[in-house]
Design a protein around this motif. Structure first.
Motif, PDB file in Angstrom:
ATOM      1  N   ALA A 173      -4.727   0.967   6.459  1.00 19.46           N
ATOM      2  CA  ALA A 173      -3.556   2.246   5.874  1.00 19.46           C
ATOM      3  C   ALA A 173      -2.826   2.582   6.841  1.00 19.46           C
ATOM      4  N   ALA A 174      -3.431   2.958   8.351  1.00 23.52           N
ATOM      5  CA  ALA A 174      -2.449   3.464   9.337  1.00 23.52           C
ATOM      6  C   ALA A 174      -1.444   2.311   9.689  1.00 23.52           C
ATOM      7  N   ILE A 175      -1.794   1.117   9.677  1.00 24.49           N
ATOM      8  CA  ILE A 175      -0.889   0.103   9.907  1.00 24.49           C
ATOM      9  C   ILE A 175       0.258   0.042   9.059  1.00 24.49           C
ATOM     10  N   LEU A 176      -0.158  -0.063   7.617  1.00 23.02           N
ATOM     11  CA  LEU A 176       0.840  -0.371   6.614  1.00 23.02           C
ATOM     12  C   LEU A 176       1.718   1.063   6.437  1.00 23.02           C
ATOM     13  N   VAL A 177       1.204   2.210   6.797  1.00 20.01           N
ATOM     14  CA  VAL A 177       1.954   3.505   6.703  1.00 20.01           C
ATOM     15  C   VAL A 177       3.139   3.347   8.047  1.00 20.01           C
ATOM     16  N   ALA A 178       2.604   2.784   9.048  1.00 21.64           N
ATOM     17  CA  ALA A 178       3.594   2.653  10.141  1.00 21.64           C
ATOM     18  C   ALA A 178       4.392   1.455   9.921  1.00 21.64           C
TER      19      ALA A 178
END
Length: 373
Positions: free
Chosen positions: A156-161
């Motif tokens: 989730a952190a990667i996709l949000v970034a």
């Protein structure tokens, strides 16, 4: 948000039933608290004169200061839980990254465009507002839904970034394409705004830096320092449970303030709200279910399928509302459509959290692949 949520309970495992019973009252009755927060906000906005003007007096990045505070409080505990040393496993998953970019920046805007024209052909202002919502991909509240559904926190952190970077680069250009060029090419009209969206890359970047950059940096520094000084076991079993509930308190506070700001507008135009709600309901349902099916078809685990689905279905309502107000004015139909967005998104995605947890039994999970010690 209690730490026991993230033991990934499964209804078909007896030991998981005990885990479910240990959920805090806040977690167990989350839909009740969210509905109550929405109602309180609407009532405050409707019956407290001048409240909306007072709340909007001070802004951070075109967003009301109270909402900004709520968002930052909401996001920090979630990002403090991310294991940043494991992000390499996510970036190596080309299926996940490719599917996310495809869903967020090709399917999502196109679907909202189609639904807005199909269901609101006679209401150009609301139609334009919904298209703007479709262009604003989620970078904030999606972390909460993903965490509640026991999705992959690092993914989730990667996709949000990734969404943040694409948002800075592509938002204004996609606005011009969907609001000006495409309607003309399809013979639907001469465009909706007379020149696209007059919003700078810097304004979008500033919003991303404030609402993602600050809590992301705080979360990273907290984990790095906490693990270095106390160790991972202390950090995850002692520290995280203490700060976890702040995420849901921030969420509920944000919902109250958001709906208080627009309570009078929403309650005074119920029929218009209903018209706007129909394409939004279709959008969230189609995007989430389609993404969930795609993840299953690609052979992803439950955790990554869930993350893919919520990051694809959610939208950045803060940016959509700010752009609609900045370009068309606070009393415009476009702004109303942006405000109705979270009115529909919040309860729908909360419901989909429970759908996801129910559907978990049909997926392989990260826990299934772990080798026992």
């Amino acid at each position: 948000m209690s730490d026991v949520v993230h033991e990934h309970p499964r209804a078909d495992h007896p030991e998981d039933a005990a885990v479910l019973q240990r959920l805090s009252t806040l977690d167990r009755f989350l839909p009740v608290w969210i509905i109550a927060a929405m109602v309180i906000g609407l009532l405050l906005g409707r019956f407290v004169p001048g409240l909306d003007d007072a709340l909007a007096t001070v802004e951070i990045g075109s967003v009301s200061l109270p909402i900004a505070i709520g968002l930052l409080v909401m996001m920090y505990p979630v990002l403090a839980k991310v294991r940043y040393d494991e992000l390499g496993h996510v970036t190596a998953d080309k299926r996940l990254l490719g599917a996310s970019i495809f869903l967020n920046w090709i399917v999502g805007p196109a679907l909202m465009f189609a639904l807005a024209w199909l269901m609101l052909p006679d209401l150009p202002e609301y139609r334009t507002g919904l298209i703007i919502v479709g262009l604003a991909r989620c970078i904030a509240m999606v972390l909460i839904w993903n965490d509640l559904a026991c999705g992959d926190r690092e993914a989730a952190a990667i996709l949000v970034a990734i969404n943040s970077v694409f948002q800075i680069i592509a938002f204004a250009g996609l606005g011009y394409f969907y609001l000006e060029l495409l309607p003309g090419w399809l013979g639907l009209g001469d465009g909706a705004t007379g020149g696209g969206l007059d919003v700078s890359m810097w304004e979008i970047a500033k919003s991303v830096l404030i609402f993602l950059g600050i809590p992301l940096l705080a979360g990273f520094l907290t984990r790095t320092y906490g693990e270095k000084t106390k160790g991972r076991e202390w950090y995850e079993n002692r520290f995280l449970p203490r700060i976890g509930p702040a995420a849901l308190y921030g969420l509920l506070f944000t919902i109250v303030i958001l709906f208080a700001l627009q309570g009078d507008t929403i309650t005074s135009q119920p029929l218009d709200v209903a018209r706007i709600a129909l394409p939004l309901l279709a959008y969230f349902g189609i995007m989430w279910a389609g993404s969930f099916a795609l993840g299953k078809g690609l052979g992803m685990t439950y955790e990554r399928t869930t993350t893919l689905s919520f990051t694809a279905a959610g939208n950045n309502f803060e940016l959509a509302i700010a752009v609609a107000i900045g370009v068309f004015g606070v009393t415009s139909g476009q702004a109303l459509a942006g405000v109705v967005g979270p009115l529909i998104e919040v309860p729908v995605l909360v419901g989909l959290v429970y759908v996801a947890l129910w559907a978990r039994r049909f997926f392989a999970t990260d826990r299934d692949s772990e080798v026992p010690a």
